[in-house]
Write a protein that holds these residues in place. Structure first.
Motif, PDB file in Angstrom:
ATOM      1  N   VAL A  47      -8.015-113.312  -5.772  1.00 40.55           N
ATOM      2  CA  VAL A  47      -7.263-112.160  -6.281  1.00 40.55           C
ATOM      3  C   VAL A  47      -7.756-110.874  -5.630  1.00 40.55           C
ATOM      4  CG1 VAL A  47      -6.766-110.780  -8.336  1.00 40.55           C
ATOM      5  CG2 VAL A  47      -6.674-113.278  -8.466  1.00 40.55           C
ATOM      6  N   ASP A  48      -9.061-110.734  -5.505  1.00 42.34           N
ATOM      7  CA  ASP A  48      -9.610-109.541  -4.858  1.00 42.34           C
ATOM      8  C   ASP A  48      -9.123-109.425  -3.423  1.00 42.34           C
ATOM      9  OD1 ASP A  48     -10.963-108.907  -7.162  1.00 42.34           O
ATOM     10  OD2 ASP A  48     -12.873-109.789  -6.520  1.00 42.34           O
ATOM     11  N   HIS A  49      -9.101-110.550  -2.704  1.00 40.71           N
ATOM     12  CA  HIS A  49      -8.628-110.524  -1.322  1.00 40.71           C
ATOM     13  C   HIS A  49      -7.151-110.137  -1.251  1.00 40.71           C
ATOM     14  CE1 HIS A  49     -12.045-113.544  -0.231  1.00 40.71           C
ATOM     15  NE2 HIS A  49     -12.463-112.297  -0.194  1.00 40.71           N
ATOM     16  N   GLY A  50      -6.359-110.695  -2.162  1.00 46.48           N
ATOM     17  CA  GLY A  50      -4.941-110.347  -2.164  1.00 46.48           C
ATOM     18  C   GLY A  50      -4.704-108.875  -2.438  1.00 46.48           C
ATOM     19  N   LEU A  51      -5.426-108.313  -3.404  1.00 41.82           N
ATOM     20  CA  LEU A  51      -5.266-106.889  -3.715  1.00 41.82           C
ATOM     21  C   LEU A  51      -5.760-106.020  -2.570  1.00 41.82           C
ATOM     22  CD1 LEU A  51      -6.315-106.884  -7.483  1.00 41.82           C
ATOM     23  CD2 LEU A  51      -4.001-106.720  -6.533  1.00 41.82           C
ATOM     24  N   ALA A  52      -6.819-106.465  -1.891  1.00 43.48           N
ATOM     25  CA  ALA A  52      -7.322-105.689  -0.747  1.00 43.48           C
ATOM     26  C   ALA A  52      -6.279-105.656   0.365  1.00 43.48           C
ATOM     27  CB  ALA A  52      -8.630-106.299  -0.259  1.00 43.48           C
ATOM     28  N   ILE A  53      -5.628-106.792   0.612  1.00 42.67           N
ATOM     29  CA  ILE A  53      -4.575-106.832   1.638  1.00 42.67           C
ATOM     30  C   ILE A  53      -3.432-105.905   1.253  1.00 42.67           C
ATOM     31  CG2 ILE A  53      -2.812-108.302   2.682  1.00 42.67           C
ATOM     32  CD1 ILE A  53      -4.813-110.608   2.544  1.00 42.67           C
ATOM     33  N   LEU A  54      -3.078-105.917  -0.026  1.00 46.26           N
ATOM     34  CA  LEU A  54      -1.980-105.074  -0.490  1.00 46.26           C
ATOM     35  C   LEU A  54      -2.326-103.595  -0.314  1.00 46.26           C
ATOM     36  CD1 LEU A  54       0.825-105.441  -1.724  1.00 46.26           C
ATOM     37  CD2 LEU A  54      -0.224-105.280  -3.992  1.00 46.26           C
ATOM     38  N   ARG A  55      -3.561-103.221  -0.599  1.00 41.88           N
ATOM     39  CA  ARG A  55      -3.983-101.816  -0.433  1.00 41.88           C
ATOM     40  C   ARG A  55      -3.939-101.413   1.035  1.00 41.88           C
ATOM     41  NH1 ARG A  55      -7.800-103.285  -4.470  1.00 41.88           N
ATOM     42  NH2 ARG A  55      -9.348-103.732  -2.848  1.00 41.88           N
ATOM     43  N   ILE A  56      -4.385-102.290   1.914  1.00 38.91           N
ATOM     44  CA  ILE A  56      -4.358-101.975   3.347  1.00 38.91           C
ATOM     45  C   ILE A  56      -2.923-101.785   3.829  1.00 38.91           C
ATOM     46  CG2 ILE A  56      -4.833-102.909   5.644  1.00 38.91           C
ATOM     47  CD1 ILE A  56      -7.280-104.298   4.429  1.00 38.91           C
ATOM     48  N   GLU A  57      -2.029-102.647   3.383  1.00 37.05           N
ATOM     49  CA  GLU A  57      -0.634-102.538   3.809  1.00 37.05           C
ATOM     50  C   GLU A  57       0.000-101.245   3.310  1.00 37.05           C
ATOM     51  OE1 GLU A  57       0.599-107.263   4.175  1.00 37.05           O
ATOM     52  OE2 GLU A  57       1.578-105.979   2.695  1.00 37.05           O
ATOM     53  N   LYS A  58      -0.310-100.857   2.076  1.00 37.47           N
ATOM     54  CA  LYS A  58       0.246 -99.611   1.556  1.00 37.47           C
ATOM     55  C   LYS A  58      -0.297 -98.413   2.326  1.00 37.47           C
ATOM     56  CE  LYS A  58       1.197-101.163  -3.172  1.00 37.47           C
ATOM     57  NZ  LYS A  58       0.864-101.002  -4.622  1.00 37.47           N
ATOM     58  N   ALA A  59      -1.575 -98.475   2.699  1.00 37.27           N
ATOM     59  CA  ALA A  59      -2.162 -97.373   3.451  1.00 37.27           C
ATOM     60  C   ALA A  59      -1.541 -97.264   4.840  1.00 37.27           C
ATOM     61  CB  ALA A  59      -3.669 -97.563   3.555  1.00 37.27           C
ATOM     62  N   LEU A  60      -1.135 -98.390   5.400  1.00 38.65           N
ATOM     63  CA  LEU A  60      -0.537 -98.399   6.742  1.00 38.65           C
ATOM     64  C   LEU A  60       0.992 -98.404   6.705  1.00 38.65           C
ATOM     65  CD1 LEU A  60      -2.889-101.050   8.433  1.00 38.65           C
ATOM     66  CD2 LEU A  60      -3.006 -98.548   8.623  1.00 38.65           C
ATOM     67  N   PHE A  61       1.568 -98.274   5.514  1.00 37.29           N
ATOM     68  CA  PHE A  61       3.025 -98.272   5.323  1.00 37.29           C
ATOM     69  C   PHE A  61       3.650 -99.573   5.861  1.00 37.29           C
ATOM     70  CE2 PHE A  61       1.685 -93.835   5.744  1.00 37.29           C
ATOM     71  CZ  PHE A  61       2.151 -93.320   4.543  1.00 37.29           C
ATOM     72  N   LEU A  62       2.967-100.690   5.594  1.00 32.67           N
ATOM     73  CA  LEU A  62       3.467-101.999   6.014  1.00 32.67           C
ATOM     74  C   LEU A  62       3.918-102.843   4.827  1.00 32.67           C
ATOM     75  CD1 LEU A  62       0.686-102.920   8.633  1.00 32.67           C
ATOM     76  CD2 LEU A  62       2.977-102.017   9.095  1.00 32.67           C
ATOM     77  N   ASN A  63       3.992-102.226   3.676  1.00 34.28           N
ATOM     78  CA  ASN A  63       4.301-102.978   2.464  1.00 34.28           C
ATOM     79  C   ASN A  63       5.806-103.232   2.351  1.00 34.28           C
ATOM     80  OD1 ASN A  63       4.226-104.169  -0.044  1.00 34.28           O
ATOM     81  ND2 ASN A  63       4.248-102.215  -1.150  1.00 34.28           N
ATOM     82  N   ALA A  64       6.278-104.267   3.076  1.00 31.72           N
ATOM     83  CA  ALA A  64       7.697-104.643   3.002  1.00 31.72           C
ATOM     84  C   ALA A  64       7.933-105.736   1.980  1.00 31.72           C
ATOM     85  CB  ALA A  64       8.182-105.094   4.375  1.00 31.72           C
ATOM     86  N   GLU A  65       6.882-106.272   1.370  1.00 32.46           N
ATOM     87  CA  GLU A  65       7.052-107.378   0.426  1.00 32.46           C
ATOM     88  C   GLU A  65       7.851-106.964  -0.803  1.00 32.46           C
ATOM     89  OE1 GLU A  65       2.885-107.890   2.281  1.00 32.46           O
ATOM     90  OE2 GLU A  65       4.224-106.286   1.624  1.00 32.46           O
ATOM     91  N   HIS A  66       7.580-105.779  -1.333  1.00 33.24           N
ATOM     92  CA  HIS A  66       8.261-105.364  -2.562  1.00 33.24           C
ATOM     93  C   HIS A  66       9.780-105.260  -2.389  1.00 33.24           C
ATOM     94  CE1 HIS A  66       4.273-104.032  -4.305  1.00 33.24           C
ATOM     95  NE2 HIS A  66       4.860-104.627  -5.325  1.00 33.24           N
ATOM     96  N   PRO A  67      10.292-104.531  -1.400  1.00 26.81           N
ATOM     97  CA  PRO A  67      11.757-104.457  -1.267  1.00 26.81           C
ATOM     98  C   PRO A  67      12.399-105.806  -0.962  1.00 26.81           C
ATOM     99  CG  PRO A  67      10.663-103.382   0.585  1.00 26.81           C
ATOM    100  CD  PRO A  67       9.626-103.641  -0.423  1.00 26.81           C
ATOM    101  N   LEU A  68      11.758-106.635  -0.141  1.00 23.49           N
ATOM    102  CA  LEU A  68      12.324-107.954   0.154  1.00 23.49           C
ATOM    103  C   LEU A  68      12.314-108.845  -1.079  1.00 23.49           C
ATOM    104  CD1 LEU A  68      10.806-108.726   3.695  1.00 23.49           C
ATOM    105  CD2 LEU A  68      13.123-107.964   3.132  1.00 23.49           C
ATOM    106  N   ASN A  69      11.266-108.769  -1.857  1.00 24.07           N
ATOM    107  CA  ASN A  69      11.192-109.579  -3.074  1.00 24.07           C
ATOM    108  C   ASN A  69      12.243-109.156  -4.093  1.00 24.07           C
ATOM    109  OD1 ASN A  69       9.271-109.874  -5.970  1.00 24.07           O
ATOM    110  ND2 ASN A  69       9.783-111.661  -4.725  1.00 24.07           N
ATOM    111  N   ARG A  70      12.459-107.855  -4.217  1.00 23.40           N
ATOM    112  CA  ARG A  70      13.503-107.382  -5.136  1.00 23.40           C
ATOM    113  C   ARG A  70      14.883-107.824  -4.653  1.00 23.40           C
ATOM    114  NH1 ARG A  70      10.195-102.679  -5.368  1.00 23.40           N
ATOM    115  NH2 ARG A  70      11.435-101.674  -3.732  1.00 23.40           N
TER     116      ARG A  70
END
Length: 317
Positions: A47-70
């Motif tokens: 879980v910690d690793h997953g959250l760390a990846i999510l934080r890195i993606e948000k910092a780099l504006f790479l977080n496309a998972e949320h819109p695709l999942n919705r």
């Protein structure tokens, strides 16, 4: 990946036999499946690793998972096919491309198979070193929906990703980094592009990896960086293809040397051949050799002439 295609182009070995390839591939896939299960599921660390990846993606504006999942959650017409693709294509397209290479591109098959196997082993190492919780298993407050669970009534899967209902314990759900769904899709795509002759085959080589990235992110099974890591693993596997093939050849040569019977040394003949490559001088006869009458008369005439020549100097004296 130029190294992979170069290794495949220069693979000069004859095509392996299918009755040796099937057991080999079965053993490797069995080790892959068992390896995923044996990797310890350290859920808090995952879980910690997953959250760390999510934080890195948000910092780099790479977080496309949320819109695709919705998008897949709100539109079943997209979500259901995506779930079917995630649950099946990984296990259908990869073997199909492998068989296609074996039958139609035999000169390149061995390198392609070695590339796939080497990259898969690297992926197993990644699962062991970095267990990662996929987005769908994070707490609901992080905004992800498990589309496999949402649309489970349409297919054979349940809440355990692509595993059939009741068999979720047969898979490690925290083996998300790297994404071998994406890695194997990249392998398929490059081979289809490189060796396909029909434009549709080459187009499929481009489309399949892109569709796979969309599916794994939209179904909340992987992060974008998981997909990047899956492609990177295939790149490293491509670089290692030639060394692995050379090492395998050395091992096979040593095994053959151990099990190949040694030929008995030749026993020398008791009586050497006298005339083998030798010639006799004029008038010389090999002992035991029969002569013709012509030879005998010639020898007698020669002896008389020799005697006359010996007497001539004596008379002169």
């Amino acid at each position: 990946m130029p190294h992979a295609t170069a290794a495949i182009r220069t693979s000069g070995h004859r095509r392996p036999r299918w009755w040796t390839e099937l057991p080999l591939l079965a053993v490797v896939y069995g080790l892959y499946s068992v390896g995923r299960l044996l990797v310890r599921e350290d859920i808090p660390a995952a879980v910690d690793h997953g959250l760390a990846i999510l934080r890195i993606e948000k910092a780099l504006f790479l977080n496309a998972e949320h819109p695709l999942n919705r998008l897949l959650t709100e539109h079943a017409a997209l979500g259901v096919p995506a779930d079917f693709a995630y649950a099946s294509l990984h296990y259908l397209v990869t073997p199909a491309v492998l068989v296609w290479m074996f039958r139609r591109r035999s000169a390149a098959y061995r390198a392609a198979r070695t590339w796939l196997m080497t990259s898969t082993v690297l992926g197993l190492a990644g699962f062991a070193l970095m267990p990662t919780c996929p987005p769908r298993l994070l707490d609901a407050r992080h905004g992800f929906v498990d589309t496999m669970a949402q649309y489970s009534s349409y297919g054979w899967w349940g809440t355990g990703a692509s595993a059939p209902r009741g068999l979720s314990g047969m898979t490690n759900q925290y083996a998300a980094m790297p994404s071998l769904h994406v890695g194997w899709a990249v392998w398929c795509g490059l081979l289809l592009w490189r060796h396909g002759r029909h434009p549709l085959v080459r187009a499929a080589g481009i489309a399949y990896p892109l569709i796979t990235v969309f599916v794994v992110m939209g179904t909340a099974n992987h992060y974008f960086l998981d997909a990047v890591a899956g492609a990177a693993v295939m790149g490293v596997g491509a670089l290692l293809t030639r060394p692995v093939m050379r090492a395998a050849d050395r091992v096979k040569d040593r095994v053959r040397a151990v099990f190949t019977p040694v030929a008995a040394p030749a026993v020398p003949s008791k009586y050497p051949v006298v005339s083998g490559g030798c010639k006799t001088s004029a008038g010389e006869r090999i002992p035991g050799q029969r002569t013709t009458s012509a030879d005998s008369s010639h020898a007698a005439t020669g002896s008389a002439a020799d005697a006359a020549s010996d007497d001539a100097p004596a008379a002169a004296r």
